[in-house]
Design a protein around this motif. Structure first.
Motif, PDB file in Angstrom:
ATOM      1  N   SER A  20    -131.883  63.053 -73.503  1.00 12.64           N
ATOM      2  CA  SER A  20    -132.602  64.273 -73.121  1.00 12.64           C
ATOM      3  C   SER A  20    -134.094  64.005 -72.935  1.00 12.64           C
ATOM      4  CB  SER A  20    -132.420  65.360 -74.187  1.00 12.64           C
ATOM      5  OG  SER A  20    -133.159  65.029 -75.352  1.00 12.64           O
ATOM      6  N   ARG A  21    -134.738  64.868 -72.179  1.00 12.68           N
ATOM      7  CA  ARG A  21    -136.194  64.765 -71.991  1.00 12.68           C
ATOM      8  C   ARG A  21    -136.917  64.954 -73.325  1.00 12.68           C
ATOM      9  NH1 ARG A  21    -138.449  63.767 -67.434  1.00 12.68           N
ATOM     10  NH2 ARG A  21    -137.167  63.911 -65.594  1.00 12.68           N
ATOM     11  N   GLN A  22    -136.429  65.888 -74.122  1.00 11.51           N
ATOM     12  CA  GLN A  22    -137.066  66.171 -75.410  1.00 11.51           C
ATOM     13  C   GLN A  22    -137.029  64.922 -76.303  1.00 11.51           C
ATOM     14  OE1 GLN A  22    -135.420  69.536 -77.458  1.00 11.51           O
ATOM     15  NE2 GLN A  22    -136.946  69.481 -79.074  1.00 11.51           N
ATOM     16  N   ALA A  23    -135.885  64.251 -76.361  1.00 15.28           N
ATOM     17  CA  ALA A  23    -135.771  63.026 -77.160  1.00 15.28           C
ATOM     18  C   ALA A  23    -136.665  61.929 -76.583  1.00 15.28           C
ATOM     19  CB  ALA A  23    -134.316  62.562 -77.211  1.00 15.28           C
ATOM     20  N   GLY A  24    -136.729  61.849 -75.258  1.00 17.48           N
ATOM     21  CA  GLY A  24    -137.590  60.861 -74.607  1.00 17.48           C
ATOM     22  C   GLY A  24    -139.058  61.106 -74.907  1.00 17.48           C
ATOM     23  N   ALA A  25    -139.453  62.373 -74.925  1.00 12.13           N
ATOM     24  CA  ALA A  25    -140.849  62.713 -75.248  1.00 12.13           C
ATOM     25  C   ALA A  25    -141.169  62.317 -76.690  1.00 12.13           C
ATOM     26  CB  ALA A  25    -141.096  64.200 -75.023  1.00 12.13           C
ATOM     27  N   SER A  26    -140.230  62.550 -77.599  1.00 13.62           N
ATOM     28  CA  SER A  26    -140.426  62.146 -79.001  1.00 13.62           C
ATOM     29  C   SER A  26    -140.560  60.629 -79.109  1.00 13.62           C
ATOM     30  CB  SER A  26    -139.246  62.601 -79.865  1.00 13.62           C
ATOM     31  OG  SER A  26    -139.179  63.994 -79.910  1.00 13.62           O
ATOM     32  N   ALA A  27    -139.743  59.915 -78.344  1.00 12.83           N
ATOM     33  CA  ALA A  27    -139.810  58.451 -78.346  1.00 12.83           C
ATOM     34  C   ALA A  27    -141.177  57.983 -77.846  1.00 12.83           C
ATOM     35  CB  ALA A  27    -138.697  57.876 -77.477  1.00 12.83           C
ATOM     36  N   ARG A  28    -141.669  58.600 -76.760  1.00  9.30           N
ATOM     37  CA  ARG A  28    -142.970  58.213 -76.202  1.00  9.30           C
ATOM     38  C   ARG A  28    -144.089  58.445 -77.213  1.00  9.30           C
ATOM     39  NH1 ARG A  28    -143.271  61.606 -72.588  1.00  9.30           N
ATOM     40  NH2 ARG A  28    -144.975  62.884 -73.286  1.00  9.30           N
ATOM     41  N   VAL A  29    -144.054  59.563 -77.923  1.00  5.09           N
ATOM     42  CA  VAL A  29    -145.061  59.847 -78.953  1.00  5.09           C
ATOM     43  C   VAL A  29    -145.021  58.748 -80.016  1.00  5.09           C
ATOM     44  CG1 VAL A  29    -145.650  61.451 -80.820  1.00  5.09           C
ATOM     45  CG2 VAL A  29    -145.137  62.333 -78.542  1.00  5.09           C
ATOM     46  N   ARG A  30    -143.829  58.358 -80.415  1.00  6.29           N
ATOM     47  CA  ARG A  30    -143.668  57.279 -81.418  1.00  6.29           C
ATOM     48  C   ARG A  30    -144.235  55.964 -80.881  1.00  6.29           C
ATOM     49  NH1 ARG A  30    -143.477  54.677 -85.810  1.00  6.29           N
ATOM     50  NH2 ARG A  30    -141.638  53.514 -86.396  1.00  6.29           N
ATOM     51  N   PHE A  31    -143.906  55.623 -79.631  1.00  2.78           N
ATOM     52  CA  PHE A  31    -144.399  54.375 -79.039  1.00  2.78           C
ATOM     53  C   PHE A  31    -145.924  54.378 -78.971  1.00  2.78           C
ATOM     54  CE2 PHE A  31    -140.291  54.353 -76.272  1.00  2.78           C
ATOM     55  CZ  PHE A  31    -139.529  53.957 -77.366  1.00  2.78           C
ATOM     56  N   LEU A  32    -146.495  55.487 -78.526  1.00  2.00           N
ATOM     57  CA  LEU A  32    -147.955  55.572 -78.414  1.00  2.00           C
ATOM     58  C   LEU A  32    -148.638  55.475 -79.773  1.00  2.00           C
ATOM     59  CD1 LEU A  32    -148.311  58.281 -75.629  1.00  2.00           C
ATOM     60  CD2 LEU A  32    -149.074  55.897 -75.483  1.00  2.00           C
ATOM     61  N   SER A  33    -148.007  56.033 -80.807  1.00  2.00           N
ATOM     62  CA  SER A  33    -148.609  55.948 -82.140  1.00  2.00           C
ATOM     63  C   SER A  33    -148.635  54.495 -82.623  1.00  2.00           C
ATOM     64  CB  SER A  33    -147.890  56.858 -83.140  1.00  2.00           C
ATOM     65  OG  SER A  33    -146.633  56.339 -83.488  1.00  2.00           O
ATOM     66  N   LEU A  34    -147.610  53.728 -82.288  1.00  2.00           N
ATOM     67  CA  LEU A  34    -147.582  52.315 -82.666  1.00  2.00           C
ATOM     68  C   LEU A  34    -148.566  51.481 -81.849  1.00  2.00           C
ATOM     69  CD1 LEU A  34    -143.738  51.822 -83.111  1.00  2.00           C
ATOM     70  CD2 LEU A  34    -145.464  51.990 -84.919  1.00  2.00           C
ATOM     71  N   LEU A  35    -148.853  51.941 -80.641  1.00  2.00           N
ATOM     72  CA  LEU A  35    -149.779  51.220 -79.758  1.00  2.00           C
ATOM     73  C   LEU A  35    -151.218  51.717 -79.907  1.00  2.00           C
ATOM     74  CD1 LEU A  35    -147.572  51.062 -76.544  1.00  2.00           C
ATOM     75  CD2 LEU A  35    -148.214  49.131 -78.001  1.00  2.00           C
ATOM     76  N   LYS A  36    -151.465  52.594 -80.877  1.00  2.00           N
ATOM     77  CA  LYS A  36    -152.788  53.211 -81.035  1.00  2.00           C
ATOM     78  C   LYS A  36    -153.895  52.168 -81.089  1.00  2.00           C
ATOM     79  CE  LYS A  36    -154.134  57.472 -82.883  1.00  2.00           C
ATOM     80  NZ  LYS A  36    -153.640  58.589 -83.637  1.00  2.00           N
ATOM     81  N   SER A  37    -153.704  51.132 -81.896  1.00  2.00           N
ATOM     82  CA  SER A  37    -154.677  50.042 -81.947  1.00  2.00           C
ATOM     83  C   SER A  37    -154.469  49.165 -80.717  1.00  2.00           C
ATOM     84  CB  SER A  37    -154.478  49.205 -83.210  1.00  2.00           C
ATOM     85  OG  SER A  37    -155.190  47.991 -83.093  1.00  2.00           O
ATOM     86  N   SER A  38    -155.533  48.787 -80.059  1.00  2.00           N
ATOM     87  CA  SER A  38    -155.424  47.976 -78.845  1.00  2.00           C
ATOM     88  C   SER A  38    -154.881  46.579 -79.135  1.00  2.00           C
ATOM     89  CB  SER A  38    -156.776  47.889 -78.142  1.00  2.00           C
ATOM     90  OG  SER A  38    -157.706  47.264 -78.997  1.00  2.00           O
TER      91      SER A  38
END
Length: 104
Positions: free
Chosen positions: A17-35
């Protein structure tokens, strides 16, 4: 440099689902927060829906830009179907951003 391994089925129950995909993207971005951080996404040969792929990986590539996405995100163990979907969503999201920037 911190390297994070995400096993898709351990992190996310729904891959369709799009909703699950959006949650995944938020998780990925949080892990990539530090450059300095690097992300390995293990699809464990699970198939995902185009909606999940677009929201999670397509928009992630668009937000990071293709150069940074290639440098900081590695996708492993994707089935042939998942690879095809990912290639399509990444290409369309990145080309959409390029078109938007050319009109700015």
């Amino acid at each position: 440099m911190m390297k994070f391994l995400i096993k898709i089925s351990e992190e996310f129950e729904v891959l369709s689902s799009r909703q699950a995909g959006a949650s995944a993207r938020v998780r990925f971005l949080s892990l990539l927060k530090s450059s300095e951080n690097f992300l390995v996404i293990d699809f464990e040969c699970h198939n995902i829906s185009p909606s999940f792929a677009d929201e999670s990986i397509g928009l992630l590539a668009q937000q990071l830009g293709m150069k940074e996405f290639k440098e900081r995100v590695k996708i492993i163990n994707a089935s042939a179907q998942t690879k095809a979907i990912l290639k399509h969503v990444i290409t369309s999201r990145v080309s959409t951003k390029a078109k938007e920037n050319s009109f700015a």
